[in-house]
Design a protein around this motif. Structure first.
Motif, mmCIF file in Angstrom:
data_model
loop_
_atom_site.group_PDB
_atom_site.id
_atom_site.type_symbol
_atom_site.label_atom_id
_atom_site.label_comp_id
_atom_site.label_asym_id
_atom_site.label_seq_id
_atom_site.Cartn_x
_atom_site.Cartn_y
_atom_site.Cartn_z
ATOM 1 N N ASP A 147 -95.370 -55.248 -6.384
ATOM 2 C CA ASP A 147 -94.073 -54.622 -6.126
ATOM 3 C C ASP A 147 -93.186 -55.744 -5.592
ATOM 4 N N ALA A 148 -92.601 -56.491 -6.515
ATOM 5 C CA ALA A 148 -92.050 -57.807 -6.206
ATOM 6 C C ALA A 148 -90.784 -57.734 -5.358
ATOM 7 N N PRO A 149 -90.583 -58.738 -4.512
ATOM 8 C CA PRO A 149 -89.296 -58.851 -3.817
ATOM 9 C C PRO A 149 -88.193 -59.014 -4.854
ATOM 10 N N CYS A 150 -87.092 -58.300 -4.658
ATOM 11 C CA CYS A 150 -86.030 -58.310 -5.664
ATOM 12 C C CYS A 150 -84.683 -58.069 -4.993
ATOM 13 N N THR A 151 -83.645 -57.985 -5.792
ATOM 14 C CA THR A 151 -82.302 -57.763 -5.253
ATOM 15 C C THR A 151 -82.134 -56.354 -4.697
ATOM 16 N N GLY A 152 -83.004 -55.423 -5.120
ATOM 17 C CA GLY A 152 -82.869 -54.040 -4.674
ATOM 18 C C GLY A 152 -81.684 -53.322 -5.296
ATOM 19 N N SER A 153 -81.192 -53.818 -6.433
ATOM 20 C CA SER A 153 -80.016 -53.198 -7.043
ATOM 21 C C SER A 153 -80.272 -51.749 -7.444
ATOM 22 N N GLY A 154 -81.518 -51.376 -7.670
ATOM 23 C CA GLY A 154 -81.829 -49.996 -8.000
ATOM 24 C C GLY A 154 -81.724 -49.036 -6.835
ATOM 25 N N THR A 155 -81.603 -49.569 -5.621
ATOM 26 C CA THR A 155 -81.537 -48.731 -4.412
ATOM 27 C C THR A 155 -80.134 -48.686 -3.812
ATOM 28 N N TRP A 156 -79.128 -49.060 -4.570
ATOM 29 C CA TRP A 156 -77.776 -49.144 -4.026
ATOM 30 C C TRP A 156 -77.233 -47.791 -3.584
ATOM 31 N N ARG A 157 -77.775 -46.682 -4.078
ATOM 32 C CA ARG A 157 -77.336 -45.373 -3.556
ATOM 33 C C ARG A 157 -77.647 -45.279 -2.066
ATOM 34 N N ARG A 158 -78.776 -45.828 -1.661
ATOM 35 C CA ARG A 158 -79.226 -45.730 -0.273
ATOM 36 C C ARG A 158 -78.763 -46.910 0.576
ATOM 37 N N ARG A 159 -78.527 -48.038 -0.056
ATOM 38 C CA ARG A 159 -78.120 -49.258 0.665
ATOM 39 C C ARG A 159 -76.875 -49.852 0.018
ATOM 40 N N PRO A 160 -75.762 -49.116 0.069
ATOM 41 C CA PRO A 160 -74.572 -49.567 -0.677
ATOM 42 C C PRO A 160 -73.972 -50.857 -0.156
ATOM 43 N N ASP A 161 -74.194 -51.161 1.133
ATOM 44 C CA ASP A 161 -73.647 -52.412 1.647
ATOM 45 C C ASP A 161 -74.298 -53.614 0.992
ATOM 46 N N ALA A 162 -75.534 -53.460 0.501
ATOM 47 C CA ALA A 162 -76.266 -54.589 -0.074
ATOM 48 C C ALA A 162 -75.595 -55.105 -1.341
ATOM 49 N N LYS A 163 -74.945 -54.224 -2.112
ATOM 50 C CA LYS A 163 -74.361 -54.712 -3.364
ATOM 51 C C LYS A 163 -73.138 -55.593 -3.128
ATOM 52 N N TRP A 164 -72.500 -55.436 -1.985
ATOM 53 C CA TRP A 164 -71.326 -56.268 -1.709
ATOM 54 C C TRP A 164 -71.729 -57.584 -1.030
ATOM 55 N N ARG A 165 -72.970 -57.651 -0.538
ATOM 56 C CA ARG A 165 -73.463 -58.911 0.042
ATOM 57 C C ARG A 165 -74.218 -59.766 -0.975
ATOM 58 N N LEU A 166 -74.658 -59.154 -2.067
ATOM 59 C CA LEU A 166 -75.478 -59.861 -3.041
ATOM 60 C C LEU A 166 -74.691 -60.978 -3.722
ATOM 61 N N THR A 167 -75.362 -62.114 -3.921
ATOM 62 C CA THR A 167 -74.749 -63.258 -4.597
ATOM 63 C C THR A 167 -75.665 -63.739 -5.710
ATOM 64 N N CYS A 192 -87.584 -52.720 -7.792
ATOM 65 C CA CYS A 192 -86.562 -51.684 -7.621
ATOM 66 C C CYS A 192 -85.201 -52.288 -7.961
ATOM 67 N N SER A 193 -85.198 -53.091 -9.037
ATOM 68 C CA SER A 193 -83.972 -53.702 -9.543
ATOM 69 C C SER A 193 -83.668 -53.154 -10.928
ATOM 70 N N VAL A 194 -82.386 -53.151 -11.299
ATOM 71 C CA VAL A 194 -81.992 -52.770 -12.655
ATOM 72 C C VAL A 194 -81.587 -53.982 -13.481
ATOM 73 N N PHE A 195 -81.724 -55.178 -12.950
ATOM 74 C CA PHE A 195 -81.317 -56.384 -13.663
ATOM 75 C C PHE A 195 -82.436 -56.896 -14.564
ATOM 76 N N ASP A 196 -82.141 -57.104 -15.834
ATOM 77 C CA ASP A 196 -83.153 -57.577 -16.773
ATOM 78 C C ASP A 196 -83.682 -58.955 -16.379
#
Length: 429
Positions: free
Chosen positions: A306-326, A359-363
């Motif tokens: 269950d690899a460390p990832c950007t967590g983009s699939g969890t943005w409903r629960r952690r919306p602040d993370a998408k604005w910090r991601l680079t 838990c990412s949606v990025f290919d």
């Protein structure tokens, strides 16, 4: 507090998040500590406005013509709370704790703009630089998938079959709105909240204290079920974290066989000990040292990553993370994923499975990562994921995206879950 005071407080928290670049949970906690007069209902409502504003930051800002904390706070109420410009001004008028009323330019912008006419990245509520990543993954529906990741999430529960069954847990949760989950056979869902509501504190329930259930997104439950753990197997959960999938695998194995729970960061494993005791999982061994992992080489029926990832699939629960991601952070996660896949292949026995989950949606973190690993390791071949899905979840063929290279993707718009990726590779040599 009236709506005006709650909105003013939410704007204050949003300003703090933007100024100090800190997680939303920390900012809300600090606000509550410094404003102890606010009751539980007030804090919940303020939190809802803040989270809605962060989920809908692009669309809320576009609606009012700017993305300031004030604008996205007002925009959140317009988009998610059923308010209109007139009803908001009426509610705030005369409230000395409220922010200033909507201005003439703001009222004009709200009246003239329709979200359907907004640019795709605005409708998707994602940063512009992420738009190509979404389009690459989802194709023509990418904006809809992004928008689904900007909605309020449900509260999902996994029934612990070592202690209870779903009917028994549902009976205990009467009055919470809990219903059987759509896909996961041991899943229970409490729908997303409306307005200033809040989810019930299910962890305060006696049933939780007795180990009858765990809080776990349905997508995570599905990924664990797809891994195929069965009684008597030897399983390594290499990136176990707090142990959610470890416990799910243990229950699927009926406490028979062995699961080795490992994580490179020992602090992440800390919650697993109490969870094991409460849930009655007896076939889990927590291993942290390389010397403890060494004997497992070439012996595991399943190695779950269950690899460390950007967590983009969890943005409903952690919306602040998408604005910090680079992009730099994405590149770092990709490097970690590649290294972990190379490290874990040594533990898989001949005929065993290497299961890769994010838990990412990025290919870039998903299909491309698997393809690169297979290019380096020809002895790992994908299983038939369509047959696997249909055998585990009959009647739900449309709830998952089965990739041509052999993998499974879940997303809020398609599956009603968080975004998840699953690929099982069988070691042939």
């Amino acid at each position: 507090m009236r709506l005006g005071g709650r909105l003013a407080a939410a704007i204050e928290v949003l300003e703090d998040i933007g100024r100090r670049h800190r997680p939303v949970a920390d900012a809300l906690k600090d606000w509550g500590l410094s404003h102890r007069f606010a009751g539980g209902g007030d804090r919940a409502a303020i939190g809802n406005i803040v989270y809605d504003a962060l989920r809908r930051k692009r669309s809320a800002g576009w609606l009012l013509g700017e993305d300031t904390p004030r604008a996205i706070g007002f925009g959140a109420l317009l988009l998610e709370w059923g308010q209109t410009a007139q009803s908001l001004n009426d509610a705030l008028d005369g409230d000395k704790f409220a922010p200033p009323l909507l201005t003439a330019p703001e009222l004009e912008a709200i009246a003239e703009r329709r979200l359907a006419d907004a640019p795709d990245a605005v409708r998707a509520d994602i940063p512009d630089w992420c738009a190509p990543l979404f389009e690459k993954t989802f194709g023509a529906t990418w904006a809809d998938e992004g928008a689904a990741l900007a909605t309020r999430p449900p509260l999902d529960i996994r029934v612990n079959t070592l202690q209870a069954n779903r009917d028994k847990v549902l009976a205990e949760l009467t009055g919470t709105g809990a219903k059987p989950a759509a896909i996961a056979p041991q899943g229970i869902r409490i729908p997303p909240i409306d307005g200033d509501g809040r989810h019930p504190n299910v962890q305060a329930e006696p049933a939780f204290q007795k180990g009858w259930f765990e809080v776990q997104d349905e997508g995570s439950q599905v990924a664990a079920a797809l891994s195929g753990a069965e009684a008597g197997m030897q399983v390594l959960d290499y990136c176990a974290g707090a142990g959610g999938k470890t416990l799910a695998l243990s229950a699927a194995m009926d406490n028979r066989g062995q699961i080795f729970a490992h994580d490179a960061e020992k602090a992440r494993l800390a919650p697993i000990f109490d969870r094991i005791r409460r849930s009655g999982n007896r076939n889990v061994q927590v291993v942290t040292k390389p010397a403890e992992l060494a004997p497992l080489g070439n012996h595991m029926d399943i190695v779950l990553v269950d690899a460390p990832c950007t967590g983009s699939g969890t943005w409903r629960r952690r919306p602040d993370a998408k604005w910090r991601l680079t992009q730099r952070q994405l590149d770092a996660r990709k490097s970690e994923q590649s290294a972990i896949l190379e490290a874990t292949k040594a533990y898989v026995k001949s005929g065993g499975l290497l299961v890769y989950i994010t838990c990412s949606v990025f290919d870039e973190e998903n299909g491309e990562q698997v393809a690169a690993f297979r290019h380096r390791n020809s002895g790992f071949v994908p299983v038939d994921h369509r047959a696997l899905w249909d055998s585990r979840f009959p009647g739900h063929a449309a709830a998952a995206r089965i990739g041509p290279a052999g993998d499974v993707s879940l997303s809020p718009a398609l599956s009603g879950t968080d975004g998840f990726y699953f690929c099982a590779l069988r070691r042939s040599a």
